[in-house]
Design a protein around this motif. Structure first.
Motif, PDB file in Angstrom:
ATOM      1  N   ILE A 164       0.863  -1.198   0.000  1.00  0.00           N
ATOM      2  CA  ILE A 164       0.000   0.000   0.000  1.00  0.00           C
ATOM      3  C   ILE A 164       0.889   1.234   0.000  1.00  0.00           C
ATOM      4  N   ASP A 165       0.617   2.142  -0.931  1.00  0.00           N
ATOM      5  CA  ASP A 165       1.325   3.421  -1.002  1.00  0.00           C
ATOM      6  C   ASP A 165       0.509   4.448  -0.223  1.00  0.00           C
ATOM      7  N   HIS A 166       1.089   4.992   0.850  1.00  0.00           N
ATOM      8  CA  HIS A 166       0.385   5.938   1.728  1.00  0.00           C
ATOM      9  C   HIS A 166       0.677   7.394   1.386  1.00  0.00           C
ATOM     10  N   GLY A 167       1.510   7.625   0.384  1.00  0.00           N
ATOM     11  CA  GLY A 167       1.871   8.992   0.044  1.00  0.00           C
ATOM     12  C   GLY A 167       2.992   9.505   0.928  1.00  0.00           C
ATOM     13  N   HIS A 168       3.552  10.650   0.549  1.00  0.00           N
ATOM     14  CA  HIS A 168       4.660  11.276   1.294  1.00  0.00           C
ATOM     15  C   HIS A 168       5.863  10.346   1.371  1.00  0.00           C
ATOM     16  N   GLY A 169       5.956   9.350   0.497  1.00  0.00           N
ATOM     17  CA  GLY A 169       7.103   8.447   0.489  1.00  0.00           C
ATOM     18  C   GLY A 169       6.923   7.198   1.325  1.00  0.00           C
ATOM     19  N   PHE A 170       5.777   7.013   1.999  1.00  0.00           N
ATOM     20  CA  PHE A 170       5.551   5.872   2.889  1.00  0.00           C
ATOM     21  C   PHE A 170       4.837   4.738   2.157  1.00  0.00           C
ATOM     22  N   LYS A 171       5.287   3.498   2.446  1.00  0.00           N
ATOM     23  CA  LYS A 171       4.634   2.298   1.935  1.00  0.00           C
ATOM     24  C   LYS A 171       4.625   1.247   3.041  1.00  0.00           C
ATOM     25  N   SER A 172       3.622   0.395   3.012  1.00  0.00           N
ATOM     26  CA  SER A 172       3.569  -0.735   3.949  1.00  0.00           C
ATOM     27  C   SER A 172       3.353  -2.010   3.153  1.00  0.00           C
ATOM     28  N   ARG A 173       3.929  -3.115   3.664  1.00  0.00           N
ATOM     29  CA  ARG A 173       3.843  -4.402   2.983  1.00  0.00           C
ATOM     30  C   ARG A 173       3.278  -5.458   3.933  1.00  0.00           C
ATOM     31  N   TYR A 174       2.436  -6.343   3.362  1.00  0.00           N
ATOM     32  CA  TYR A 174       1.756  -7.387   4.118  1.00  0.00           C
ATOM     33  C   TYR A 174       2.031  -8.714   3.388  1.00  0.00           C
ATOM     34  N   GLY A 175       2.950  -9.541   3.961  1.00  0.00           N
ATOM     35  CA  GLY A 175       3.398 -10.744   3.267  1.00  0.00           C
ATOM     36  C   GLY A 175       2.918 -12.037   3.888  1.00  0.00           C
ATOM     37  N   HIS A 176       3.141 -13.147   3.137  1.00  0.00           N
ATOM     38  CA  HIS A 176       2.782 -14.509   3.524  1.00  0.00           C
ATOM     39  C   HIS A 176       1.264 -14.709   3.612  1.00  0.00           C
ATOM     40  N   LEU A 177       0.487 -13.923   2.876  1.00  0.00           N
ATOM     41  CA  LEU A 177      -0.973 -13.998   2.967  1.00  0.00           C
ATOM     42  C   LEU A 177      -1.482 -15.299   2.362  1.00  0.00           C
ATOM     43  N   ARG A 178      -2.519 -15.848   2.971  1.00  0.00           N
ATOM     44  CA  ARG A 178      -3.178 -17.030   2.421  1.00  0.00           C
ATOM     45  C   ARG A 178      -4.036 -16.637   1.231  1.00  0.00           C
ATOM     46  N   SER A 179      -4.671 -15.440   1.313  1.00  0.00           N
ATOM     47  CA  SER A 179      -5.496 -14.935   0.211  1.00  0.00           C
ATOM     48  C   SER A 179      -5.445 -13.423   0.223  1.00  0.00           C
ATOM     49  N   ILE A 180      -5.710 -12.840  -0.952  1.00  0.00           N
ATOM     50  CA  ILE A 180      -5.701 -11.382  -1.123  1.00  0.00           C
ATOM     51  C   ILE A 180      -7.104 -10.927  -1.499  1.00  0.00           C
ATOM     52  N   THR A 181      -7.591  -9.895  -0.865  1.00  0.00           N
ATOM     53  CA  THR A 181      -8.957  -9.406  -1.097  1.00  0.00           C
ATOM     54  C   THR A 181      -8.991  -8.068  -1.826  1.00  0.00           C
ATOM     55  N   VAL A 182      -7.849  -7.536  -2.228  1.00  0.00           N
ATOM     56  CA  VAL A 182      -7.807  -6.260  -2.947  1.00  0.00           C
ATOM     57  C   VAL A 182      -6.999  -6.450  -4.226  1.00  0.00           C
ATOM     58  N   LYS A 183      -7.048  -5.448  -5.076  1.00  0.00           N
ATOM     59  CA  LYS A 183      -6.261  -5.479  -6.309  1.00  0.00           C
ATOM     60  C   LYS A 183      -5.548  -4.152  -6.477  1.00  0.00           C
ATOM     61  N   LYS A 184      -4.566  -4.138  -7.351  1.00  0.00           N
ATOM     62  CA  LYS A 184      -3.773  -2.942  -7.576  1.00  0.00           C
ATOM     63  C   LYS A 184      -4.671  -1.779  -8.020  1.00  0.00           C
ATOM     64  N   GLY A 185      -4.462  -0.630  -7.417  1.00  0.00           N
ATOM     65  CA  GLY A 185      -5.243   0.565  -7.736  1.00  0.00           C
ATOM     66  C   GLY A 185      -6.390   0.813  -6.784  1.00  0.00           C
ATOM     67  N   ASP A 186      -6.728  -0.160  -5.940  1.00  0.00           N
ATOM     68  CA  ASP A 186      -7.811   0.043  -4.973  1.00  0.00           C
ATOM     69  C   ASP A 186      -7.408   1.084  -3.930  1.00  0.00           C
ATOM     70  N   ILE A 187      -8.376   1.900  -3.537  1.00  0.00           N
ATOM     71  CA  ILE A 187      -8.177   2.862  -2.454  1.00  0.00           C
ATOM     72  C   ILE A 187      -8.662   2.228  -1.161  1.00  0.00           C
ATOM     73  N   VAL A 188      -7.816   2.220  -0.140  1.00  0.00           N
ATOM     74  CA  VAL A 188      -8.174   1.594   1.135  1.00  0.00           C
ATOM     75  C   VAL A 188      -8.058   2.622   2.249  1.00  0.00           C
TER      76      VAL A 188
END
Length: 408
Positions: free
Chosen positions: A337-361
């Motif tokens: 997830i790109d949070h803006g201002h240079g910040f990003k967070s990563r969520y790994g080893h997921l069993r399943s993904i419920t979002v897709k690239k470009g989604d706003i969360v």
């Protein structure tokens, strides 16, 4: 007596003897006889007319000069009333002129105060919420998110008591003192500036806990810091008094403080400081050097390992846009997830993904389910935080979030 009567008659006959008037026309001569009594009557009438004429002339001459000197009472009253009317008309004209001047001045001053009031209303509109930071990133877990006045892990700073706006612009009634209005407006500006400084310091203190620091964020290529246009802020001061120009200058300075506050709060809004697991979890591996579970040798770990149970909800730690959703070497199934201002967070080893690239969360939105895909030894979340392409310790972000959140 008889003698006196005879003398009177003789005198009368001498004064008015019988007279004859001859008239000749066409060879014919005629005459008219005028008796003594007729003559006496005519003489008496002529004397009466002459006497009356002399009396009127004398009365007019004497009465006019006397009136000019002493004045007739009626004439004096009339002249006095006329002078009163003239004075009243002059006073009325002067009053109308002064009223028009004062009305114009009042309307101009009223418009000036209305402009000031509108500027103050706009300023306090930016400060809405006062102590509450009403931003989406600070509304996770159903908590009211209040920044604490003192944070031990942050840089040392002087804490100040919380306060609310106490000044108000009381414009009720028509006898409000301009001095009181000016005092209230100055006090409102002072309180607004104090509040903006206080909230900016609080936001900076939370940002400082992340170990990134506000100075490093400001030095990034994405931002140039808050900019307040002096031309726009002082546009209302054109053609007004020096006091009004000073007010708008003071307003511009306060607006700059508010803009700074909004900028730091906007950064705080974007930070991934909320819990990334939607249920209670346990920390199984820290950020930094550790013994690798596969090689059994020291190695570097870029994030935190947070364990719960399989399919536990993994949620967005901050608002932003999904920049990656899919498989990646070492991470297994990964959401970034790109949070803006240079910040990003990563969520790994997921069993399943419920979002897709470009989604706003937003904070707390489900992005996937906990699993053990990729380079993993069991069900857990591998959580990372990056700033400008460099990883940072996520535990500091989560600690900063705990200082922001306060349950009611």
């Amino acid at each position: 007596m008889a003698k006196w009567s005879a003398n009177l008659k003789a005198t009368f006959d001498r004064a008015f003897p019988e007279r004859q008037i001859y008239h000749r026309s066409g060879g014919t001569v005629r005459y008219i006889s005028i008796s003594p009594w007729q003559q006496a009557i005519f003489a008496l009438g002529a004397a009466a007319v002459a006497g009356w004429t002399i009396f009127l002339t004398g009365s007019f001459a004497l009465g006019g000069s006397s009136g000019a000197l002493t004045g007739n009472p009626d004439d004096r009253e009339l002249a006095k009333y006329e002078r009163w009317v003239q004075e009243l008309r002059a006073k009325d004209a002067l009053s109308r002129s002064l009223l028009e001047e004062r009305t114009d001045a009042f309307q101009k001053e009223t418009a000036e105060w209305e402009d000031r009031q509108k500027a103050l209303e706009d300023l306090f509109e930016q400060l809405k919420g006062e102590e509450d930071l009403e931003v989406s990133a600070l509304k996770g877990d159903g908590a009211n998110l209040l920044v604490q006045a003192s944070i031990e892990e942050a840089d040392t700073r002087q804490s100040r008591d919380s306060f609310r706006i106490t000044a108000s612009l009381d414009t009720s009634g028509t006898r409000v003192s301009v001095r009181n209005l000016k005092y209230n407006q100055e006090r409102m500006l002072n309180e607004a500036e104090e509040m903006a400084i206080d909230r900016a310091e609080r936001a900076r203190s939370v940002i400082q806990l992340t170990s990134v620091g506000s100075d490093r964020i400001l030095s990034g290529t994405e931002m140039g810091g808050p900019l307040v246009s002096m031309a726009n802020l002082t546009s209302g001061a054109n053609g007004v008094s020096d006091q009004s120009a000073a007010f708008y200058q003071r307003l511009a300075e306060t607006q700059a403080r508010v803009a700074e506050m909004q900028y730091y709060e906007q950064i705080l809004e974007s930070l991934p400081i909320n819990r990334p697991v939607g249920v209670p979890y346990r920390l199984t591996s820290d950020y930094g050097v550790r013994v690798d579970p596969f090689t059994k040798r020291p190695g570097w770990h870029n994030g935190l390992d947070l364990a719960a149970y399989r399919n536990a909800p993994i949620v967005a730690s901050g608002p932003g846009v999904v920049s990656y959703a899919g498989a990646r070497s070492g991470y297994g199934r990964l959401v970034e997830i790109d949070h803006g201002h240079g910040f990003k967070s990563r969520y790994g080893h997921l069993r399943s993904i419920t979002v897709k690239k470009g989604d706003i969360v937003n904070v707390g939105d489900l992005v996937g389910k906990m699993g053990t895909t990729g380079r993993s030894t069991g069900d857990h979340l591998h959580f990372e935080v990056w700033f400008n392409g460099k990883p940072y310790d996520p535990i500091k972000f989560l600690k900063a979030g705990r200082h922001v959140h306060q349950k009611q």
